[in-house]
Every structure is written in C-alpha cells, then in structure tokens.
Design a protein around this motif. Sequence first.
Motif, short mmCIF file in Angstrom:
data_model
loop_
_atom_site.label_atom_id
_atom_site.label_comp_id
_atom_site.label_asym_id
_atom_site.label_seq_id
_atom_site.Cartn_x
_atom_site.Cartn_y
_atom_site.Cartn_z
N ILE A 1 -18.56 4.61 35.20
CA ILE A 1 -17.35 3.87 35.53
C ILE A 1 -16.74 3.62 34.05
CG2 ILE A 1 -16.06 2.00 36.35
CD1 ILE A 1 -18.45 1.88 38.38
N ARG A 2 -15.65 4.37 33.76
CA ARG A 2 -14.85 3.92 32.43
C ARG A 2 -13.79 3.19 32.60
NH1 ARG A 2 -13.51 9.22 29.48
NH2 ARG A 2 -13.27 7.88 27.83
N PHE A 3 -13.39 2.30 31.61
CA PHE A 3 -12.33 1.60 31.47
C PHE A 3 -11.43 1.87 30.21
CE2 PHE A 3 -12.89 -1.74 34.61
CZ PHE A 3 -14.37 -1.57 34.90
N VAL A 4 -10.16 2.35 30.72
CA VAL A 4 -9.29 3.20 29.82
C VAL A 4 -7.94 2.50 29.60
CG1 VAL A 4 -10.72 5.26 29.84
CG2 VAL A 4 -8.77 4.90 31.41
N GLU A 5 -7.34 2.83 28.71
CA GLU A 5 -5.89 2.56 28.57
C GLU A 5 -4.74 3.21 29.29
OE1 GLU A 5 -4.71 1.95 24.38
OE2 GLU A 5 -2.83 1.16 24.86
N HIS A 6 -4.93 4.60 29.19
CA HIS A 6 -3.89 5.73 29.90
C HIS A 6 -4.51 6.23 31.21
CE1 HIS A 6 -1.49 4.99 26.36
NE2 HIS A 6 -2.67 5.23 25.44
N GLU A 7 -3.61 6.59 31.86
CA GLU A 7 -3.96 6.97 33.52
C GLU A 7 -4.81 8.00 32.96
OE1 GLU A 7 -0.45 7.68 36.20
OE2 GLU A 7 -1.25 9.56 36.21
N VAL B 1 -21.48 1.84 32.58
CA VAL B 1 -20.04 1.25 32.73
C VAL B 1 -19.69 1.04 31.35
CG1 VAL B 1 -18.72 -0.60 33.59
CG2 VAL B 1 -20.68 0.16 34.90
N GLU B 2 -18.56 1.70 30.87
CA GLU B 2 -18.38 1.96 29.39
C GLU B 2 -16.78 1.80 29.14
OE1 GLU B 2 -20.36 5.51 28.88
OE2 GLU B 2 -18.37 6.50 28.77
N GLY B 3 -16.38 1.92 27.97
CA GLY B 3 -14.84 1.91 27.67
C GLY B 3 -14.55 0.55 27.13
N GLU C 1 -11.66 4.90 35.35
CA GLU C 1 -12.03 6.23 35.55
C GLU C 1 -13.49 6.31 36.18
OE1 GLU C 1 -12.53 8.72 32.26
OE2 GLU C 1 -12.00 10.61 33.45
N PHE C 2 -13.48 7.06 37.26
CA PHE C 2 -14.84 7.20 37.98
C PHE C 2 -15.42 8.75 37.77
CE2 PHE C 2 -12.29 4.18 40.70
CZ PHE C 2 -12.94 3.23 40.36
N VAL C 3 -16.60 8.64 37.40
CA VAL C 3 -17.10 10.06 36.93
C VAL C 3 -18.13 10.10 38.13
CG1 VAL C 3 -18.02 11.77 35.36
CG2 VAL C 3 -16.35 10.09 34.66
N THR C 4 -18.46 11.47 38.56
CA THR C 4 -19.58 11.57 39.70
C THR C 4 -20.34 12.60 39.35
OG1 THR C 4 -18.61 13.36 41.01
CG2 THR C 4 -17.63 11.26 41.44
#
Lengths: 331, 209
Positions: A254-260, A118-120, A180-183
């Motif tokens: 799981i990444r937390f980001v500013e833009h879509e 879990v990052e960003g 954002e979810f990365v699998t």
Amino acid sequence: MPIRPHDNGFTHPRASEITPRAVYASRRALLQQLAGGAALAGWAGRSAWAQTPLYVPPGRLPALPSQRSAVAGAMTMEKVTDYKDATSYNNFYEFGTDKGDPAKNAATLKTRPWTVAVEGLVNRPRSFDIDELLKLAPQEERIYRLRCVEGWSMVIPWVGYSLAELIRRVEPQGSARYVEFVTLADKATMPGVGSRVLDWPYTEGLRLDEAMHPLTLLTFGMYGEVLPHQNGAPVRIVVPWKYGFKSAKSLVKIRFVEHEPGTAWNKAAKNEYGFYSNVNPDVAHPRWSQATERRIGEDGLFAKKRKTLLFNGYEAQVGQLYGGMDLKKFY
Amino acid sequence: MARAPQRGAWLLRPWAKPLVFALCLAPLAWLVFGAAADRLGANPAEALIRALGDWTLRFLCITLAVTPLRLAAGLAPLARYRRMLGLFTFFYALLHLLAYAGFDMGLDAQEIARDVAKRPFILVGMLTFALLLILAATSFNAAVRWLGGRRWQRLHRGVYAVAPLALLHFWWMRAGKNDFAEVLVYAAILGALLLSRLPPMRRILLHKQ
C-alpha cells in the motif's frame, strides 16, 4: 446543491425477499417448543429469535469471529448470495480470465508467510505481518452489495475493518493525496500472470478521502470465515460503491502518493475504465449498459434484471465525496 | 467388373442423415439438461447465451469445412449434408439471439433497440444474424428454382461474409478482457477454410486425391 432523496442507501427488501409471516411464525413456534424443553434451550431460543441467521456458515475454512458493524450503511438487509456462487464465479485474472478459473486454480496460492508493505508519503512506513494485521483492529461483519462492471451483482457478508484504521496508524503526510494498492504477481503460483491480458502486478488506487471513508474495508474474511484463495486471500480491499475491479485482491503493498496512480485496467483500456469507476447507471461502459444488473442466484433463469443504483446504493454515505464533480467525465 | 465402392458411401445410408441430425441437436440437449439440473454455474443465463454463441461459431466452421473436406478426401456424399449443417448454424444463431433477447433484455424491443444503438458488437451480431436469416430463408429447393441457380449461388456465397462478421462480434466481446486466445483459434480455423476457396488452394486440395 441539488437536494437528493437520501433513502437510496437503505434500499428496502423486495416483497419476495421478506420471509413470509407463516414461515416466520412456524420458526418461532419451533424455537418455543425447543425452549420449552429445557431452561438452557430457552435461553438459546431467545437469542436465536433476536437475530435470524443471515446466511449458513459454510464450514470450509477457519472461522474469523467478528462483531456486527455499526458503520452507517454497512449492513444491507438484502438476501445474501450463496457461498457457493460467491466463491465459484468471480474475476481474479492472476488465476485465469474465465470466471470459473479462480476457484479451479487458486489452490496454489500460499498465504503464509505474508506481509503487506506500507510505504510512500507516510511518517511511519513499515511492513505488517498478516497475523499482526488481523489483530490491528476489531474484526467487523459487513454485508455489502457488490456490483461488477460486467453487469452482475452479489450480496456478500465480509469480515474486516475500515482501512482508515490502518491508515491512521501510519500517519500520512500532508502531501499524500492518493493511495495505491499493489497485489501479488507470482508467476510460480499464479498461472494467469504469464498472460499479457494486463500489466502485472495488478494495481489499483483510491483518493485518500475515499480510502479513509469508513465503508472502505480492509477485508480478511467472508461468510464468517477467512477469505478463500479465489476471493483474494489473505487480505483484500472492498469498496462497495465502486465496480468490483477497484477492490484489489491479495494485497502486498500500500503506497501513499501525491499524484493519481495508474491502475491496471485504466492502463489496459483508458476509455473503458476510469480511475473512479463509481457504480453509475447513467454512464454506460462501451460493452455493458450499466442501467441494470443481474443479481446472481436470484429467482432462476427467468428473473428480471434489477435497476442499478447510483454509487451502488451507497449515495447517502459517499455522495458528498464527489460533490461538484462531473461523474461523466470522472467516470 | 464390380464398380469400386464410392468413398464415404455410408454417408448415403438411410440412417446416416438422421444420425447426423441427432448429433447436431446434442449440444442443445446438453444445455437444456444443464439448465434444468442447475448445472450451468452461478450465472446460468450468461452461460447459455455464451454457449449458444460458441455453438453457432462451431457449426459455421463445420459447414464451411464440408467443401474442402469433400475435395481433399474425395468424400462426394458429404455434399448432401451441407444445407442441413448450414441450417443448424442458423438454428444456433437464432437460439443465441433469443437467449440474449430473453435473458439479457427481458424481451423488451425498446431495450434491444437501445442496446443495438449503444453497443457496436451487438450491432455486428445482429447484422451477422440478418445475413444468416437471408441464407436460411432461401435454402429451400423452391427458392433455388425461383432465384435461378446462378443467382442463388451468388447469394449463398454470402456465407463467406458471415465468417468475418461473426469473428468481429466475438472479438469485440472479448476485447473487454483483452483475452483473444479463443478468438484466435476460431480466426485461424475460419481463415484456413476461407483460404481453401481460393483457386490455387482448390487445385492443391483436388490434386491430393
């Protein structure tokens, strides 16, 4: 703001789905007879009537005990899809594009050891081991409708807890607006990853408020057991008011980001798969009308298709997330 | 001096045609059995519609293979099977359309009209079927006499348009999954069969005898 009827989220069962009184009464009579046999059986019989079983536990995989969810809208009363159908008919392109492929090919997936990074834009970025995630919050059972963009639907009892439980623990920063979810995309164990059907790894995303919604489920099991490989083991997302492909399987990041964030299907066919992908009978997909759907396993070959509900019937719970948005534009 | 037996003479035996006819019905029998025994998977309606579409394409390939095969292998008696195979292509296309109309659209004409207007690949499928319907309707001996051999032949060359249209219908359906592997297989086969009609290819095929 238009006033909408708020009963969509609590779609009542159709007459055909209600257990006939005679059957119900005979079950009770049987339980009473059993209860009459011994004091202990009497006690068991009483608790059995209180809750008629919602499905037969398959007994295939390790059990994942859970409590009934108290989240509004989390327990639809519709007939649960057969475990066999829910595990043999699904899309998981990492294992092939045919809906029978995942069940055939996913045995190679290794779910231990497994970590989710879990990052960003969070104050406490870190990696979680799967066993740690399993214990992070109490496991709840939730019975959700699942609507695939291809025009079919199921009713699945999932086991997990609100994704918000995890999000709170990593403390998103003020600038974090999307998740954002990365699998997993492991060529060695996932035969579909060699194909050029999608840009691997499969990515998906939600707006932060959608991700924080209590119905958004971090999912570890179904039908009272851990997830079968083909359904996204060991951990996946389930977002019941969006088309199935929004619910990323076998999560590794799981990444937390500013833009879509870009999403796998949006990158593959922008005009067909929008970022939101809310279930909406009024916005047709170029290949599939979305007005109706086929409930898998319902009444055989000649069953009529049923009408699709806005937000898959979860409008009362999630409608406010999209207030003022043009859902034809933000499809 | 005894005449050398014609190649493929068994194709002229009285039992040969009924046998081929029965073989052509086997896929349908298998699907009906699968539906009755609940062996078509979780979504039997979709499985039936798709399988019938697949068999339409396969019968189209088989029908178009008759002439090149006859030329290349010198199997003159094959010509007797061309019409029957073509009619089976139409038969499976009809079942494919009926399955779509029945299982997907609930036999609702308005619903079908809306679907045709909304989804170009359905429109292409309908056009393909309309062409096959014209060919099937004029497949009888009386129709040949009525149209005159030459006009009849020109009309029936319409089958060459059926192949690309059917492929476009299939391709468009699969475009949703960006999954064209199977489409490419059929495109290669149908492409080769159409190319074999070109005069230089015809000469090469004939030369091989």
